[in-house]
Write an enzyme that holds these catalytic residues in place. Sequence first.
Site, PDB file in Angstrom:
ATOM      1  N   SER A   1      19.324  16.465  -8.511  1.00 47.30           N
ATOM      2  CA  SER A   1      19.967  15.243  -9.004  1.00 47.30           C
ATOM      3  C   SER A   1      18.934  14.216  -9.467  1.00 47.30           C
ATOM      4  O   SER A   1      19.148  13.523 -10.460  1.00 47.30           O
ATOM      5  CB  SER A   1      20.851  14.630  -7.917  1.00 47.30           C
ATOM      6  N   CYS A   2      17.829  14.118  -8.736  1.00 49.22           N
ATOM      7  CA  CYS A   2      16.793  13.154  -9.127  1.00 49.22           C
ATOM      8  C   CYS A   2      16.157  13.567 -10.453  1.00 49.22           C
ATOM      9  O   CYS A   2      15.803  12.717 -11.276  1.00 49.22           O
ATOM     10  CB  CYS A   2      15.718  13.055  -8.052  1.00 49.22           C
ATOM     11  N   THR A   3      16.030  14.848 -10.646  1.00 44.62           N
ATOM     12  CA  THR A   3      15.483  15.340 -11.916  1.00 44.62           C
ATOM     13  C   THR A   3      16.443  15.022 -13.047  1.00 44.62           C
ATOM     14  O   THR A   3      16.038  14.564 -14.120  1.00 44.62           O
ATOM     15  CB  THR A   3      15.236  16.854 -11.831  1.00 44.62           C
TER      16      THR A   3
ATOM     17  N   SER B   1      14.150  16.981  -6.750  1.00 43.49           N
ATOM     18  CA  SER B   1      15.481  17.439  -6.347  1.00 43.49           C
ATOM     19  C   SER B   1      16.349  17.512  -7.605  1.00 43.49           C
ATOM     20  O   SER B   1      16.096  16.793  -8.573  1.00 43.49           O
ATOM     21  CB  SER B   1      16.096  16.499  -5.324  1.00 43.49           C
TER      22      SER B   1
ATOM     23  N   ALA C   1      16.155  11.266 -13.746  1.00 47.75           N
ATOM     24  CA  ALA C   1      14.912  10.894 -14.427  1.00 47.75           C
ATOM     25  C   ALA C   1      14.955  11.335 -15.889  1.00 47.75           C
ATOM     26  O   ALA C   1      14.548  10.596 -16.789  1.00 47.75           O
ATOM     27  CB  ALA C   1      13.717  11.509 -13.709  1.00 47.75           C
TER      28      ALA C   1
END
Lengths: 303, 216
Positions: free
Chosen positions: B110-112, B108, B115
């Site tokens: 935001s998660c990318t 996703s 990370a």
Amino acid sequence: MSSLQHHKFLSRSPGQGFHHHHRVIPIRYATSITTITCTLIKDNPNSNHLVSQPQRVSRAPPVIPLTANDPGLKSTWSHRGWVATGCATVLFSLAKAAVGAASVHIWLEPVLAGYMGYILADLGSGVYHWGIDNYGDASTPGFGSQIEAFQGHHKWPWTITRREFANNLHSLARVVAFSVLPVELVCSDPVVLGFVGMFSGCIMFSQQFHAWAHSTKSKLPAAVVALQDAGVLVSRGQHADHHRPPYNNNYCIVSGIWNDLLDRNKVFEVLEMVVYFKLGVKPRSWSDPNSAWTEDEDAEITI
Amino acid sequence: MASTVSMTTRTQCSIPSLLPSPSKPRTPASQSFSSSSHSQFHGLNFSKPASASAAPVPSSFKTSIVAKVNKGQVPPNFTLKDQDGKAVSLAKYKGKPVVVYFYPADESPSCTKQACAFRDSYEKFKKAGAEVIGISGDDSSSHKSFAKKYRLPFTLLSDEGNKVRKEWGIPSDLFGALPGRQTYVLDKQGVVQLIYNNQFQPEKHIDETLKLLQSL
């Protein structure tokens, strides 16, 4: 792949969803087909464990016409008929609103309603565009042809500027005619009609605004450039951002007034996350675009 | 600890608006709410004690399920599979600070971003002697391709069924529609020193955790 499926890219604009062309265009076809289908396993609500893989059906991109005179870009009498019907429907709604407003001596409320129609049409165009760009594929019932058309548009964005007016608008015009006519036959409220007329008119003409957003400044009428610069119509720069990686912003194509708000507040990202966690489906924008969606910068058009 | 409703004791939250807003005590609107600040898009730092000005909660709105991991506590151990399918236990990291960040889903946006932000600051975390562990409900193969695609140098663990997420009491967002994005910093003794929650400003997790690590 059949000539008809090749022809789908040639004859349909992103606004065309329900009309199929059956004319054969004498061009050469790709001889190899690559199809990749992955299994999509939806979220199990009991375990909340998501095991999903993107579903991709990629085909060898069809060869496109390289002439501006391609028949697939021309308007037919059927196209013109539908656009005329759509325009008449919209104008009838607005006229009935005006007559109704005059008869009860109000003007502010219908005008405000019309303005809201214009504003919300932009939002509606964005939501629909986001859905079509991110979910489903050519086999999706009801929307498959539109999804395919949008895919073709992302691959060859300049084609929309070569479509004749009625060719570009006829599909939306038909939707407007079928959906708005019943409303204006049963409704006489000038406020409702003002809203409906403006909303449907902006949706119908969004394809024209979209085409103008793909044109170069030198080729546009001065009035159109002025409206784009003023933010009344979606600007060329704003829409160009939509056609650049990561292809997940600037979805609205009437005035673009909602784009900054929606993108800054990550509204579509929220929707994508909710859809993913509720239905287990990832949007296309989360993955690198495959060749079917990436702009073909090598394609040239000749006149 | 269920008798006292405090800033750290809630499991679900309501996000009345998508627009960023400053952290403030929220009036509960369902049985899953507790008295004070909830997971918000704009960030919430649980390292501070509950504000005395937090609005009292009607007893009918008190949550019956409370967060099990609070600041100052040692969280329960877990053993989860990493991106290579190997079993990894939290206990293995005792003796050094650990940043455990829970995120919704691989790939996703935001998660990318989150990370990649951890990746880009990884040297700073190593310099502080800390390990970074990312946890989501995705399986090992998803983690593997996510880690490979973005060259993530740290461990990603697969929390199948979101068991650890529930056990640690991480609140959801948007009326439970989204798994929350919450980061814990554990010191060398395994005690939680920071809990930071922010769904849509993922890079802030790195800033906040580094700030604390530098003070440990």
